[in-house]
Design a protein around this motif. Structure first.
Motif, PDB file in Angstrom:
ATOM      1  N   PRO A 129       0.835  -1.215   0.000  1.00  0.00           N
ATOM      2  CA  PRO A 129       0.000   0.000   0.000  1.00  0.00           C
ATOM      3  C   PRO A 129       0.865   1.260   0.000  1.00  0.00           C
ATOM      4  N   ARG A 130       0.368   2.301  -0.639  1.00  0.00           N
ATOM      5  CA  ARG A 130       1.094   3.570  -0.643  1.00  0.00           C
ATOM      6  C   ARG A 130       0.946   4.261   0.709  1.00  0.00           C
ATOM      7  N   THR A 131       2.007   4.915   1.140  1.00  0.00           N
ATOM      8  CA  THR A 131       1.950   5.697   2.366  1.00  0.00           C
ATOM      9  C   THR A 131       1.215   7.009   2.091  1.00  0.00           C
ATOM     10  N   PRO A 132       0.647   7.632   3.131  1.00  0.00           N
ATOM     11  CA  PRO A 132      -0.097   8.885   2.911  1.00  0.00           C
ATOM     12  C   PRO A 132       0.743   9.980   2.269  1.00  0.00           C
ATOM     13  N   ASP A 133       2.044   9.978   2.535  1.00  0.00           N
ATOM     14  CA  ASP A 133       2.924  11.018   1.993  1.00  0.00           C
ATOM     15  C   ASP A 133       3.678  10.551   0.752  1.00  0.00           C
ATOM     16  N   ALA A 134       3.189   9.502   0.086  1.00  0.00           N
ATOM     17  CA  ALA A 134       3.871   8.969  -1.092  1.00  0.00           C
ATOM     18  C   ALA A 134       3.967  10.033  -2.186  1.00  0.00           C
ATOM     19  N   PRO A 135       5.119  10.162  -2.830  1.00  0.00           N
ATOM     20  CA  PRO A 135       5.228  11.110  -3.943  1.00  0.00           C
ATOM     21  C   PRO A 135       4.361  10.654  -5.109  1.00  0.00           C
ATOM     22  N   THR A 136       3.927  11.604  -5.915  1.00  0.00           N
ATOM     23  CA  THR A 136       2.998  11.319  -7.004  1.00  0.00           C
ATOM     24  C   THR A 136       3.708  11.405  -8.359  1.00  0.00           C
ATOM     25  N   VAL A 137       3.187  10.641  -9.317  1.00  0.00           N
ATOM     26  CA  VAL A 137       3.774  10.612 -10.655  1.00  0.00           C
ATOM     27  C   VAL A 137       2.666  10.426 -11.680  1.00  0.00           C
ATOM     28  N   VAL A 138       2.829  11.034 -12.841  1.00  0.00           N
ATOM     29  CA  VAL A 138       1.999  10.803 -14.022  1.00  0.00           C
ATOM     30  C   VAL A 138       2.923  10.283 -15.114  1.00  0.00           C
ATOM     31  N   SER A 139       2.506   9.203 -15.782  1.00  0.00           N
ATOM     32  CA  SER A 139       3.337   8.577 -16.805  1.00  0.00           C
ATOM     33  C   SER A 139       2.711   8.752 -18.180  1.00  0.00           C
ATOM     34  N   GLY A 153       7.982   3.402  -4.411  1.00  0.00           N
ATOM     35  CA  GLY A 153       7.024   3.944  -3.463  1.00  0.00           C
ATOM     36  C   GLY A 153       6.168   5.080  -3.966  1.00  0.00           C
ATOM     37  N   PHE A 154       6.166   5.336  -5.276  1.00  0.00           N
ATOM     38  CA  PHE A 154       5.367   6.423  -5.824  1.00  0.00           C
ATOM     39  C   PHE A 154       3.897   6.021  -5.956  1.00  0.00           C
ATOM     40  N   ASP A 155       3.051   7.018  -5.914  1.00  0.00           N
ATOM     41  CA  ASP A 155       1.617   6.863  -6.154  1.00  0.00           C
ATOM     42  C   ASP A 155       1.329   7.392  -7.562  1.00  0.00           C
ATOM     43  N   GLU A 156       1.044   6.484  -8.508  1.00  0.00           N
ATOM     44  CA  GLU A 156       0.797   6.916  -9.875  1.00  0.00           C
ATOM     45  C   GLU A 156      -0.640   7.397 -10.005  1.00  0.00           C
ATOM     46  N   ARG A 157      -0.797   8.618 -10.503  1.00  0.00           N
ATOM     47  CA  ARG A 157      -2.108   9.246 -10.586  1.00  0.00           C
ATOM     48  C   ARG A 157      -2.756   9.123 -11.959  1.00  0.00           C
ATOM     49  N   LEU A 158      -1.948   8.933 -13.014  1.00  0.00           N
ATOM     50  CA  LEU A 158      -2.494   8.878 -14.367  1.00  0.00           C
ATOM     51  C   LEU A 158      -1.454   8.291 -15.301  1.00  0.00           C
ATOM     52  N   ALA A 159      -1.914   7.480 -16.245  1.00  0.00           N
ATOM     53  CA  ALA A 159      -1.053   6.960 -17.308  1.00  0.00           C
ATOM     54  C   ALA A 159      -1.693   7.285 -18.652  1.00  0.00           C
ATOM     55  N   VAL A 160      -0.864   7.503 -19.657  1.00  0.00           N
ATOM     56  CA  VAL A 160      -1.330   7.830 -21.002  1.00  0.00           C
ATOM     57  C   VAL A 160      -0.698   6.851 -21.981  1.00  0.00           C
TER      58      VAL A 160
END
Length: 356
Positions: free
Chosen positions: A17-27, A43-50
């Protein structure tokens, strides 16, 4: 830790599971998810992929079912929709990642200066302006800095800097970051100007590994009989005859002057693999062949050489799955880059090689 064990541990890090402070990434240009897997392992939280290719997107969804995916042309994704899907406001995203298609730059291609595919980076830059992330990572082939393509490379760097970033570019070799493949890639890292003014300088991860050998990479691997049959079928009669003559570590053009066989290679079990090319699964060409058996390598074997954990799902035919591996940034390679960028943004020291 043995290479298969490191892959298994990295896969578990991806599943955690991602931690609450996980850095975010869009790919962007996400493919089957090689870069995404590297970020997830870090440990990144991916928010969107294209991704525009339906077959590659099917693999992505199988491994990242919870990541929003824009399936279609990146030019059709508006700035507003991108921000909405990623659930971020301008300036909030930590990292924008992207590997624009590289055929126009690649040493394996014709490298036409006017190739329209060389302009796809402008779509990446458009989203870079929209997201205004703290950092970006852009990956491409080393052919960008060879010959006349350096003019396009210079344009790319100028455009990225004009968008508001301090930029560092360097050719890195995946093998020196724990991948059993000596794959060179241009890695461009940018830090937003306001953060750069505060003392965060864009830089690259320091090499920390001796590349694992093919033998080490394949330890304990399980090939199905069907996959071996497919790998045998993928060779032509000419390739089959050449394999009977080729020794481990030899290229096929030593025995046949056909330029179409350039890259036909019998892997040396005691060395890392050379770069696995995306088109190796089409038309009977097979640049990576088994060290002792008279066949090309299986998808399971190619996954190990590309640093994809065994449970990672690839959809499609043999050529489509092979292309997915050949197109991707090796996940362990990207994990090292992602961990380094994360350390820059966190104002902390880069993790030691043993834990990277």
């Amino acid at each position: 830790m043995a290479y298969p064990d490191r892959l298994a541990a990295a896969w578990q890090a991806h599943l955690a599971p991602r931690t609450p402070d996980a850095p975010t990434v869009v790919s962007t240009f996400a493919g089957c998810g090689g870069s995404s897997l590297g970020y997830s392992m870090a440990g990144f939280d991916e928010r969107l992929a294209v991704e525009w290719n339906e077959k590659q997107a099917a693999s992505f969804v199988a491994n990242f079912p919870d990541v929003p995916l824009h399936l279609g042309d990146i030019a059709d994704l508006t700035d507003e929709n991108a921000l909405r899907l990623a659930r971020v406001a301008p300036g909030e995203l930590d990292v924008l990642d992207g590997s624009p298609p590289c055929q126009g730059f690649s040493l394996a291609g014709s490298r036409q200066f006017e190739d329209g595919r060389n302009q796809l980076f402008l779509e990446y830059v458009r989203l870079l302006r929209a997201f205004a992330p703290k950092a970006f990572v852009m990956e491409n082939v080393r052919g960008m800095v060879i010959g006349k393509m350096r003019l396009i490379f210079a344009e790319i760097i100028r455009e990225l800097k004009a968008t508001g970033y301090q930029v560092s570019a360097r050719v890195l070799v995946a093998g020196y970051y724990g991948v059993p493949q000596m794959r060179p890639r241009m890695i461009i890292i940018g830090i937003r100007n306001d953060l750069a003014a505060a003392g965060i300088t864009p830089s690259h991860p320091v090499p920390f590994a001796i590349a694992p050998t093919v033998r080490e990479a394949w330890h304990g691997i399980e090939n199905t009989a069907d996959e071996i049959d497919v790998a045998k079928f993928a060779t032509t009669r000419l390739v089959d005859r050449l394999l009977y003559r080729m020794k481990p570590g030899e290229y096929g053009d030593r025995y046949h002057p056909n330029k179409q066989l350039y890259g036909l290679y019998r892997l040396d079990p005691d060395r890392p693999s050379p770069t696995l090319l995306r088109n190796g699964g089409a038309g009977g060409a097979c640049e990576a062949c088994h060290p002792s058996e008279h066949r090309r390598i299986t998808i399971a074997e190619a996954k190990r050489l590309g640093s994809f954990p065994d449970p990672f799902v690839l959809r499609g035919s043999f050529p489509e799955r092979w292309a997915a591996i050949g197109n991707c940034v090796p996940p362990l390679f990207m994990r090292a880059i992602a961990a380094h960028v994360r350390s820059l943004l966190a104002h902390t020291e880069e993790p030691h090689a043993a834990t990277a």
